[in-house]
Design a protein around this motif. Structure first.
Motif, PDB file in Angstrom:
ATOM      1  N   GLN A 190       5.451   7.884   3.652  1.00  0.00           N
ATOM      2  CA  GLN A 190       6.333   8.647   2.784  1.00  0.00           C
ATOM      3  C   GLN A 190       5.853   8.625   1.337  1.00  0.00           C
ATOM      4  OE1 GLN A 190       9.321  10.192   4.272  1.00  0.00           O
ATOM      5  NE2 GLN A 190       7.896   9.695   5.917  1.00  0.00           N
ATOM      6  N   HIS A 191       5.317   7.471   0.945  1.00  0.00           N
ATOM      7  CA  HIS A 191       4.859   7.316  -0.431  1.00  0.00           C
ATOM      8  C   HIS A 191       3.720   6.308  -0.468  1.00  0.00           C
ATOM      9  CE1 HIS A 191       5.144   7.303  -4.786  1.00  0.00           C
ATOM     10  NE2 HIS A 191       5.059   5.983  -4.741  1.00  0.00           N
ATOM     11  N   VAL A 192       2.605   6.682  -1.104  1.00  0.00           N
ATOM     12  CA  VAL A 192       1.469   5.773  -1.264  1.00  0.00           C
ATOM     13  C   VAL A 192       1.551   5.175  -2.659  1.00  0.00           C
ATOM     14  CG1 VAL A 192      -1.046   5.553  -1.330  1.00  0.00           C
ATOM     15  CG2 VAL A 192       0.034   7.067   0.348  1.00  0.00           C
ATOM     16  N   TYR A 193       1.643   3.846  -2.722  1.00  0.00           N
ATOM     17  CA  TYR A 193       1.731   3.147  -4.010  1.00  0.00           C
ATOM     18  C   TYR A 193       0.349   2.846  -4.582  1.00  0.00           C
ATOM     19  CZ  TYR A 193       6.564   2.339  -2.603  1.00  0.00           C
ATOM     20  OH  TYR A 193       7.859   2.511  -2.198  1.00  0.00           O
ATOM     21  N   GLN A 194      -0.563   2.394  -3.704  1.00  0.00           N
ATOM     22  CA  GLN A 194      -1.920   2.044  -4.118  1.00  0.00           C
ATOM     23  C   GLN A 194      -2.877   2.392  -2.984  1.00  0.00           C
ATOM     24  OE1 GLN A 194      -2.370  -1.885  -6.041  1.00  0.00           O
ATOM     25  NE2 GLN A 194      -0.265  -2.239  -5.405  1.00  0.00           N
ATOM     26  N   GLU A 195      -4.112   2.681  -3.337  1.00  0.00           N
ATOM     27  CA  GLU A 195      -5.117   2.946  -2.321  1.00  0.00           C
ATOM     28  C   GLU A 195      -5.557   1.648  -1.653  1.00  0.00           C
ATOM     29  OE1 GLU A 195      -6.278   5.861  -1.131  1.00  0.00           O
ATOM     30  OE2 GLU A 195      -4.752   6.779  -2.394  1.00  0.00           O
ATOM     31  N   ALA A 196      -5.740   1.686  -0.356  1.00  0.00           N
ATOM     32  CA  ALA A 196      -6.245   0.533   0.400  1.00  0.00           C
ATOM     33  C   ALA A 196      -7.766   0.610   0.392  1.00  0.00           C
ATOM     34  CB  ALA A 196      -5.694   0.551   1.813  1.00  0.00           C
ATOM     35  N   ASN A 197      -8.385   0.147  -0.689  1.00  0.00           N
ATOM     36  CA  ASN A 197      -9.824   0.289  -0.838  1.00  0.00           C
ATOM     37  C   ASN A 197     -10.587  -1.044  -0.832  1.00  0.00           C
ATOM     38  OD1 ASN A 197      -9.023  -0.632  -3.320  1.00  0.00           O
ATOM     39  ND2 ASN A 197      -9.538   1.243  -4.426  1.00  0.00           N
ATOM     40  N   ILE A 222       0.839  -1.194   0.000  1.00  0.00           N
ATOM     41  CA  ILE A 222       0.000   0.000   0.000  1.00  0.00           C
ATOM     42  C   ILE A 222       0.874   1.245   0.000  1.00  0.00           C
ATOM     43  CG2 ILE A 222      -1.661   1.351   1.337  1.00  0.00           C
ATOM     44  CD1 ILE A 222      -2.673  -1.342   2.479  1.00  0.00           C
ATOM     45  N   SER A 223       1.856   1.252   0.909  1.00  0.00           N
ATOM     46  CA  SER A 223       2.675   2.451   1.050  1.00  0.00           C
ATOM     47  C   SER A 223       4.023   2.123   1.687  1.00  0.00           C
ATOM     48  CB  SER A 223       1.942   3.491   1.908  1.00  0.00           C
ATOM     49  OG  SER A 223       1.705   2.991   3.204  1.00  0.00           O
TER      50      SER A 223
END
Length: 124
Positions: free
Chosen positions: A111-118, A43-44
């Motif tokens: 620090q960095h979001v790769y994908q949304e946790a949806n 996720i991040s």
């Protein structure tokens, strides 16, 4: 004589309680947020703002400044704390890399979001 009594005591305890192999731990939450159905995608990336010593085997130790890959975020219930699941990252933490466990979300900054946790997934 004392040694013989201790051996007999341990043998009796082993016979009396043969099925006791661990302890039951309460679930931290009934649901978690993930980027995918299996909770395997990152996720991040978060950085620890403080040290954290794991209270039991479900959690990971983190050190201030350590980078952590976040794989899931537990959905907070009632008065429980908010925990995320992840693993530490970095060459200096090579002995801990790949170990996934929980840590308090308030001790890290993303620090960095790769994908949304949806994706809401039930915990097991």
């Amino acid at each position: 004589m004392t040694l013989i009594l201790l051996v007999i005591l341990f043998l009796c305890l082993g016979v009396a309680y043969p099925g006791v192999t661990g302890i039951f731990m309460d679930k931290l939450a009934s649901k978690k947020l993930c980027a995918d159905e299996e909770c395997v995608y990152t996720i991040s990336l978060a950085r620890a703002e403080d040290d954290y010593n794991a209270p039991d085997c479900r959690f990971i130790n983190i050190k201030k400044g350590q980078l952590i890959y976040v794989y899931s975020k537990l959905v907070k219930e009632r008065e429980a704390g908010e925990f995320w699941a992840g693993s530490v990252y970095g060459e200096q933490y090579e002995d801990q890399m790949g170990i996934v466990g929980y840590f308090p979300s308030n001790l890290v900054l993303e620090q960095h979001v790769y994908q949304e946790a949806n994706k809401t997934i039930p915990t097991t």
